[in-house]
Design a protein around this motif. Structure first.
Motif, PDB file in Angstrom:
ATOM      1  N   LEU A   1      27.652  38.449  16.026  1.00  0.00           N
ATOM      2  CA  LEU A   1      27.653  37.105  16.606  1.00  0.00           C
ATOM      3  C   LEU A   1      28.277  36.093  15.654  1.00  0.00           C
ATOM      4  O   LEU A   1      29.068  35.239  16.064  1.00  0.00           O
ATOM      5  N   ARG A   2      27.937  36.191  14.374  1.00  0.00           N
ATOM      6  CA  ARG A   2      28.498  35.246  13.402  1.00  0.00           C
ATOM      7  C   ARG A   2      30.014  35.395  13.299  1.00  0.00           C
ATOM      8  O   ARG A   2      30.747  34.423  13.195  1.00  0.00           O
ATOM      9  N   MET A   3      30.465  36.634  13.348  1.00  0.00           N
ATOM     10  CA  MET A   3      31.908  36.842  13.135  1.00  0.00           C
ATOM     11  C   MET A   3      32.732  36.549  14.385  1.00  0.00           C
ATOM     12  O   MET A   3      33.927  36.284  14.281  1.00  0.00           O
ATOM     13  N   THR A   4      32.126  36.635  15.553  1.00  0.00           N
ATOM     14  CA  THR A   4      32.902  36.384  16.773  1.00  0.00           C
ATOM     15  C   THR A   4      32.599  35.021  17.383  1.00  0.00           C
ATOM     16  O   THR A   4      33.397  34.497  18.151  1.00  0.00           O
ATOM     17  N   ALA A   5      31.410  34.496  17.078  1.00  0.00           N
ATOM     18  CA  ALA A   5      30.960  33.230  17.658  1.00  0.00           C
ATOM     19  C   ALA A   5      30.957  33.304  19.190  1.00  0.00           C
ATOM     20  O   ALA A   5      31.256  32.330  19.876  1.00  0.00           O
ATOM     21  N   ASN A   6      30.648  34.474  19.692  1.00  0.00           N
ATOM     22  CA  ASN A   6      30.651  34.664  21.143  1.00  0.00           C
ATOM     23  C   ASN A   6      29.590  35.708  21.504  1.00  0.00           C
ATOM     24  O   ASN A   6      29.660  36.853  21.066  1.00  0.00           O
ATOM     25  N   THR A   7      28.626  35.286  22.322  1.00  0.00           N
ATOM     26  CA  THR A   7      27.483  36.153  22.622  1.00  0.00           C
ATOM     27  C   THR A   7      27.910  37.446  23.328  1.00  0.00           C
ATOM     28  O   THR A   7      27.465  38.541  22.953  1.00  0.00           O
ATOM     29  N   ALA A   8      28.758  37.304  24.327  1.00  0.00           N
ATOM     30  CA  ALA A   8      29.157  38.496  25.100  1.00  0.00           C
ATOM     31  C   ALA A   8      29.898  39.495  24.215  1.00  0.00           C
ATOM     32  O   ALA A   8      29.637  40.706  24.250  1.00  0.00           O
ATOM     33  N   GLU A   9      30.820  38.955  23.410  1.00  0.00           N
ATOM     34  CA  GLU A   9      31.569  39.841  22.508  1.00  0.00           C
ATOM     35  C   GLU A   9      30.624  40.479  21.498  1.00  0.00           C
ATOM     36  O   GLU A   9      30.759  41.668  21.168  1.00  0.00           O
ATOM     37  N   ALA A  10      29.683  39.670  21.014  1.00  0.00           N
ATOM     38  CA  ALA A  10      28.737  40.199  20.010  1.00  0.00           C
ATOM     39  C   ALA A  10      27.910  41.332  20.604  1.00  0.00           C
ATOM     40  O   ALA A  10      27.643  42.339  19.935  1.00  0.00           O
TER      41      ALA A  10
ATOM     42  N   PRO B   1      37.504  28.287  11.746  1.00  0.00           N
ATOM     43  CA  PRO B   1      38.621  29.149  12.173  1.00  0.00           C
ATOM     44  C   PRO B   1      38.281  30.616  11.852  1.00  0.00           C
ATOM     45  O   PRO B   1      37.607  30.870  10.845  1.00  0.00           O
ATOM     46  N   PRO B   2      38.709  31.563  12.704  1.00  0.00           N
ATOM     47  CA  PRO B   2      38.289  32.968  12.540  1.00  0.00           C
ATOM     48  C   PRO B   2      38.502  33.527  11.133  1.00  0.00           C
ATOM     49  O   PRO B   2      37.655  34.260  10.623  1.00  0.00           O
ATOM     50  N   GLY B   3      39.623  33.178  10.515  1.00  0.00           N
ATOM     51  CA  GLY B   3      39.908  33.715   9.178  1.00  0.00           C
ATOM     52  C   GLY B   3      38.876  33.268   8.157  1.00  0.00           C
ATOM     53  O   GLY B   3      38.352  34.077   7.382  1.00  0.00           O
ATOM     54  N   TYR B   4      38.574  31.985   8.148  1.00  0.00           N
ATOM     55  CA  TYR B   4      37.559  31.463   7.238  1.00  0.00           C
ATOM     56  C   TYR B   4      36.187  32.061   7.548  1.00  0.00           C
ATOM     57  O   TYR B   4      35.413  32.387   6.654  1.00  0.00           O
TER      58      TYR B   4
END
Lengths: 246, 213
Positions: free
Chosen positions: B57-66, B156-159
Motif C-alpha cells: 500500500l505504501r509503495m503503490t498508494a492504491n488500495t486495489a493495487e496493494a 512521486p513514485p520514485g521518491y
C-alpha cells in the motif's frame, strides 16, 4: 557553511552531526528546525510499517488461486504419468544396444538352431524331434487310459496292446537311455552320474506303476501314477536335451 | 512427489486462524507449508499479512493495487517456499520477495522506480525549495500517522519507493541500490529529497488545517 550548503550536505550526513553542519545549526534556527523535522519524519516512518490490515477478500482470493494452482498441478502430475510409457523407441535403438553388448562380449550371437522346430541337420536332431513326439504320445496314452475306464476293456487292451509297453517301446525306440547318457557325457560329463541316477529312479517308478496297473486294472490312481511316471521320464529327456545344447 | 494429506482451505475466522497460527511455531509452519499444508500456509499469511500489505500500500498508494500485489506476493510465496533454505530470517526473505513483486509491478506500469529527475541530474523542480521569506511552521515534534501516510501517498513514485524502502522498511542504501538498480549515492540523494518533499507536504497540510480553523 550557509543554509543551501547545509541542505545539500544532509543527503550524505542525514542527522547534521558533522562538525561544519553542527556549527551552522548552532547559529541557524531555520536549519535546526529543518534537521529536526527531517529526523522526525524518518523516525515516524516506522509507524507505517505494519499500519494496514488487508481486507479479508485478499485471503479469499489467495485461497481460490491456491486451489486453482493445486488443481492445475494435480492435473499436470496425473497427465505426466500417461507420458511414462507413451513412446516406443525405434528398432535402431535395440540394434545399437545389441551390437555394443556383442562387441563387449556381454551377449552371445543367437544360435542358428534356436528355432521352434529343431533342425534336422544337427547330430542329435533325431533325438530332439523325438522328445516332443514322445511327450505327445505319452499324453495321448494318458488320455486313452483315462477314457477307457472300463476294467475289462482296459485289461484286454493291456493284454493285447499294453499302453505302458507301447509307450515304453516307443520311448525306448526313439530315446534310448544309453544314447541319452552318451550325449550327456559328451556335452556335460559332470552331469552324467546324476542323469544315470535319475533315469534309474524314473524307470523303477515306471516299473512299479506298471506293476500296480497290471495288478489292479480298475484302479484309477494306479493308472494316473503310470502316466505321471512316463511324463517324468519325458521331462527328464527334455531337460537333458536342453542342457546338452550349446 | 507424495505430499502429506493437506488441511482443507476453509473460511475459518481470521482470529481463529491467528490463534491456531500462533500455536504453530513459525519454523514448523514453514516446513509444513513446504509440504503443501494449507493450514500452515494460512498461519504464515496471518503472521505476515500486515507487513506485506502495508508495504504494498505504501509503495503503490492504491488500495486495489496493494490488495492485488499482496495476493501476488503470497502466491509467489506458496510457489517458492520450497526454495527457502533458512539462510536469512523468513520475514526478511518474504519481505524481499514482496518488494520484488511491487517493483516488478511498478516497472510494468512504466512508473519510475527511481525518480527520473535523478537520472537527468539538475532538474530541481521537484525538490522543495526553502522559502526563507515565508512563515516557517515547524512540525512541532510530532507527526500524525494518518497525515504522514497521506503525505507518503502523495510523493512521486520514485521518491516514495526509496523513502518506503529506507525509512519505513529499514533497508540500507546499499541494499536499496541492489534491489532497485541504482547507485548508493542516488539512493541517498533521493531519500533526502523525499524527506524534504514530505516535510513540505506535511507543513502544507498543517497550514491548510490552521487556515480552516
Amino acid at each position: 557553511m550557509n543554509c543551501v550548503e547545509l541542505q545539500e550536505s544532509l543527503a550524505e550526513i542525514e542527522d547534521g552531526s558533522r562538525a561544519d553542519q553542527r556549527a551552522h545549526l548552532k547559529t541557524c534556527a531555520e536549519c535546526s528546525a529543518l534537521v529536526a523535522d527531517l529526523n522526525l519524519i524518518a523516525s515516524s516512518a516506522i509507524d507505517l510499517r505494519e499500519a494496514e490490515e488487508p481486507s479479508p477478500r485478499v485471503w479469499n482470493s489467495i485461497e481460490i488461486a491456491v486451489r486453482q494452482l493445486e488443481a492445475e498441478l494435480n492435473l499436470i502430475a496425473s497427465s505426466a504419468i500417461e507420458l511414462r510409457e507413451a513412446e516406443e523407441p525405434s528398432p535402431r535403438v535395440w540394434n545399437s544396444i545389441e551390437i555394443a553388448l556383442r562387441q563387449e562380449g556381454l551377449i552371445r550371437p543367437p544360435r542358428s538352431s534356436r528355432s521352434l522346430l529343431p533342425s534336422l541337420s544337427s547330430r542329435w536332431a533325431w533325438a530332439r524331434w523325438m522328445v516332443p513326439a514322445a511327450a505327445v504320445l505319452l499324453i495321448a496314452v494318458g488320455v486313452y487310459v483315462r477314457q477307457h475306464s472300463l476294467a475289462q476293456q482296459l485289461a484286454t487292451d493291456l493284454a493285447t496292446h499294453p499302453a505302458s509297453a507301447a509307450v515304453s517301446d516307443v520311448a525306448i525306440a526313439g530315446l534310448n537311455d544309453d544314447d541319452l547318457l552318451q550325449e550327456v557325457s559328451e556335452q556335460t560329463p559332470a552331469m552324467k552320474a546324476q542323469y544315470a541316477d535319475n533315469l534309474r529312479s524314473v524307470n523303477e517308478y515306471i516299473q512299479d506303476a506298471k506293476g500296480n496297473v497290471d495288478a489292479n486294472p480298475n484302479d484309477e490312481e494306479a493308472r494316473r501314477s503310470l502316466l505321471e511316471a512316463y511324463q517324468e521320464k519325458a521331462m527328464l529327456f527334455e531337460l537333458a536335451m536342453d542342457r546338452t545344447q550349446p | 512427489m507424495v505430499r502429506p494429506e493437506k488441511a482443507t482451505l476453509t473460511d475459518r475466522d481470521p482470529q481463529e486462524r491467528q490463534r491456531q497460527g500462533s500455536e504453530l511455531n513459525e519454523a514448523e509452519a514453514i516446513e509444513r507449508a513446504k509440504q503443501g499444508d494449507a493450514q500452515a500456509f494460512q498461519a504464515l499469511y496471518d503472521k505476515h499479512k500486515r507487513r506485506v500489505y502495508s508495504l504494498c500500500l505504501r509503495m503503490t498508494a492504491n488500495t486495489a493495487e496493494a490488495e492485488d500485489l499482496t495476493q501476488e506476493a503470497f502466491l509467489q510465496l506458496y510457489r517458492k517456499i520450497a526454495t527457502f533454505r533458512g539462510e536469512s530470517a523468513f520475514s526478511t526473505w518474504l519481505h524481499r520477495l514482496s518488494v520484488n513483486v511491487v517493483l516488478m509491478h511498478l516497472r510494468k506500469k512504466s512508473l519510475p522506480v527511481v525518480s527520473l529527475e535523478e537520472t537527468t541530474q539538475g532538474g530541481e523542480e521537484d525538490t522543495p525549495k526553502k522559502d526563507f521569506g515565508a512563515e516557517d511552521l515547524a512540525l512541532a515534534g510530532s507527526i500524525d500517522r494518518l497525515h504522514l501516510q497521506k503525505a507518503v501517498d502523495d510523493l512521486p513514485p520514485g521518491y516514495r519507493t526509496i523513502f518506503v524502502l529506507h525509512d519505513v522498511e529499514g533497508y540500507e542504501h546499499n541494499e536499496i541500490a541492489t534491489i532497485v538498480g541504482c547507485s548508493i549515492g542516488n539512493s541517498k540523494s533521493q531519500l533526502h529529497k523525499a524527506r524534504m518533499k514530505l516535510r513540505d507536504l506535511l507543513k502544507l497540510n498543517r497550514a491548510e488545517k490552521a487556515g480552516k480553523s
